[in-house]
Design a protein around this motif. Sequence first.
Motif, short mmCIF file in Angstrom:
data_model
loop_
_atom_site.label_atom_id
_atom_site.label_comp_id
_atom_site.label_asym_id
_atom_site.label_seq_id
_atom_site.Cartn_x
_atom_site.Cartn_y
_atom_site.Cartn_z
N MET A 75 40.55 69.91 74.03
CA MET A 75 41.47 68.82 74.39
C MET A 75 41.61 67.84 73.23
SD MET A 75 42.38 69.21 77.68
CE MET A 75 41.76 69.95 79.21
N GLU A 76 40.51 67.62 72.51
CA GLU A 76 40.53 66.69 71.38
C GLU A 76 41.54 67.16 70.33
OE1 GLU A 76 36.57 65.97 69.79
OE2 GLU A 76 35.70 66.62 71.69
N LEU A 77 41.51 68.45 70.04
CA LEU A 77 42.41 68.99 69.03
C LEU A 77 43.86 68.92 69.50
CD1 LEU A 77 42.44 70.30 66.22
CD2 LEU A 77 42.46 72.53 67.36
N LEU A 78 44.10 69.22 70.77
CA LEU A 78 45.46 69.14 71.31
C LEU A 78 46.02 67.73 71.14
CD1 LEU A 78 45.16 71.18 74.63
CD2 LEU A 78 46.45 71.84 72.58
N ALA A 79 45.19 66.72 71.43
CA ALA A 79 45.63 65.33 71.29
C ALA A 79 45.93 65.00 69.83
CB ALA A 79 44.56 64.39 71.84
N GLU A 80 45.13 65.53 68.92
CA GLU A 80 45.33 65.27 67.50
C GLU A 80 46.61 65.94 66.98
OE1 GLU A 80 41.84 66.67 65.53
OE2 GLU A 80 40.49 65.42 66.74
N LEU A 81 46.97 67.07 67.59
CA LEU A 81 48.09 67.87 67.08
C LEU A 81 49.38 67.66 67.86
CD1 LEU A 81 46.29 71.27 66.39
CD2 LEU A 81 46.68 69.36 64.83
N VAL A 82 49.50 66.54 68.56
CA VAL A 82 50.68 66.32 69.40
C VAL A 82 51.97 66.35 68.57
CG1 VAL A 82 50.53 63.80 69.22
CG2 VAL A 82 51.64 64.84 71.22
N HIS A 83 51.89 65.98 67.29
CA HIS A 83 53.08 66.00 66.43
C HIS A 83 53.10 67.18 65.46
CE1 HIS A 83 54.32 62.13 67.95
NE2 HIS A 83 53.18 61.59 67.60
N TYR A 84 52.12 68.06 65.57
CA TYR A 84 52.04 69.21 64.65
C TYR A 84 53.11 70.23 65.04
CZ TYR A 84 49.87 72.73 61.62
OH TYR A 84 49.63 73.65 60.63
N PRO A 85 53.86 70.74 64.06
CA PRO A 85 55.00 71.64 64.36
C PRO A 85 54.59 73.07 64.67
CG PRO A 85 54.77 71.37 61.99
CD PRO A 85 53.73 70.45 62.61
N ALA A 86 53.84 73.23 65.75
CA ALA A 86 53.41 74.57 66.16
C ALA A 86 53.49 74.69 67.67
CB ALA A 86 51.98 74.84 65.69
N THR A 87 53.58 75.92 68.15
CA THR A 87 53.46 76.18 69.57
C THR A 87 51.97 76.29 69.89
OG1 THR A 87 55.57 77.35 69.67
CG2 THR A 87 53.99 77.82 71.41
N LYS A 88 51.49 75.45 70.79
CA LYS A 88 50.05 75.36 71.06
C LYS A 88 49.76 75.90 72.46
CE LYS A 88 50.71 71.05 69.94
NZ LYS A 88 51.84 71.02 69.01
N ILE A 89 48.93 76.94 72.53
CA ILE A 89 48.63 77.61 73.79
C ILE A 89 47.13 77.52 74.07
CG2 ILE A 89 48.82 79.75 75.11
CD1 ILE A 89 51.50 78.70 74.14
N VAL A 90 46.77 77.03 75.25
CA VAL A 90 45.37 77.01 75.67
C VAL A 90 44.99 78.41 76.12
CG1 VAL A 90 43.78 76.21 77.46
CG2 VAL A 90 45.27 74.58 76.29
N THR A 91 43.85 78.90 75.65
CA THR A 91 43.29 80.18 76.12
C THR A 91 41.88 79.88 76.62
OG1 THR A 91 42.62 80.66 73.83
CG2 THR A 91 44.67 81.65 74.61
N THR A 92 41.65 80.02 77.90
CA THR A 92 40.41 79.56 78.50
C THR A 92 40.05 80.37 79.73
OG1 THR A 92 39.30 77.59 79.40
CG2 THR A 92 41.63 77.88 79.92
N LEU A 93 38.86 80.10 80.28
CA LEU A 93 38.44 80.70 81.54
C LEU A 93 38.66 79.75 82.71
CD1 LEU A 93 35.07 82.32 80.40
CD2 LEU A 93 37.23 83.49 80.80
N TYR A 94 39.02 78.49 82.39
CA TYR A 94 39.15 77.47 83.43
C TYR A 94 40.57 77.43 84.00
CZ TYR A 94 34.74 75.77 81.53
OH TYR A 94 33.45 75.68 81.11
N SER A 95 40.66 77.57 85.33
CA SER A 95 41.96 77.56 85.98
C SER A 95 42.13 76.38 86.93
CB SER A 95 42.18 78.86 86.76
OG SER A 95 41.18 79.01 87.77
N ASP A 96 41.19 75.42 86.89
CA ASP A 96 41.23 74.29 87.82
C ASP A 96 42.13 73.18 87.29
OD1 ASP A 96 39.10 72.13 86.47
OD2 ASP A 96 38.71 74.23 86.02
N ASP A 97 42.53 72.29 88.20
CA ASP A 97 43.42 71.19 87.84
C ASP A 97 42.81 70.25 86.82
OD1 ASP A 97 45.07 72.29 89.69
OD2 ASP A 97 44.98 70.65 91.14
N ASP A 98 41.48 70.09 86.85
CA ASP A 98 40.82 69.16 85.94
C ASP A 98 40.94 69.59 84.48
OD1 ASP A 98 40.09 67.56 88.03
OD2 ASP A 98 38.05 68.37 88.20
#
Length: 244
Positions: A75-98
């Motif tokens: 999440m930290e990296l996603l927040a840092e890269l909010v303006h980075y010109p890339a398509t950002k995809i989370v790949t995880t085992l967590y499927s919960d709302d949190d």
Amino acid sequence: MAVKVLILEDNPVARSFLCRVVRESFSDSIVITEAGDLETARKHISLTGGARGLHGVDPFKLILVDLELPDGNGMELLAELVHYPATKIVTTLYSDDDHLFPALQRGADGYLLKEDRFEVLVEELQKIVRGQPPLSPAIARRLLTHFRGSQDGGGIVDSGFSTPFGYANSRPVPIEKPLDHERLTPRENEVLTYLSKGFTIKEIASLMGIKWFTVNDHIKSIYKKLNVSSRAEAAVLASKQGLV
């Protein structure tokens, strides 16, 4: 020029699996950079112009981000890269709302579960080419259930995050100012014309002789300049101005 991809995943087996998924998903020439922790990922990103992809260095076009890492949270990296010109995809085992909604709020353009079959992940990742957000089936169902349960007087309550690839927010964004097509570059006008005629990102890339990632960049720029959040809104404005 090859499309640069960054895969942030601490598990070597999972990282190798995701590399296979990426290579199978796209016909473009791919160069994959692997990182097992946040520090390494940040170093690679710094070499491509930092968090905003500046300095004229060819940035990553696709970034896969795991959430639980040895030195922090994706999440930290996603927040840092909010303006980075890339398509950002989370790949995880967590499927919960949190995990799901905070990731989307921090700028994730898609959310995939690593437990899905190889073929499913490939199919979902390929949706980028068609201008659709890559979402594991379980995640898509969760989002649908969430929004159906958030109805208020016949309308759906805004969740606070914007959806990727031009798909509308949970409620339409009002169009308050007219399109100013002078602000668009010639390339963006050309892309907008094709979008308005119903062509997919992959078809537009073929017609224009450019990479689909480049088309996706143009579309994001068009939406930002025109203050719209979907292909339909952009097409309406373009039609009113006689561009298509």
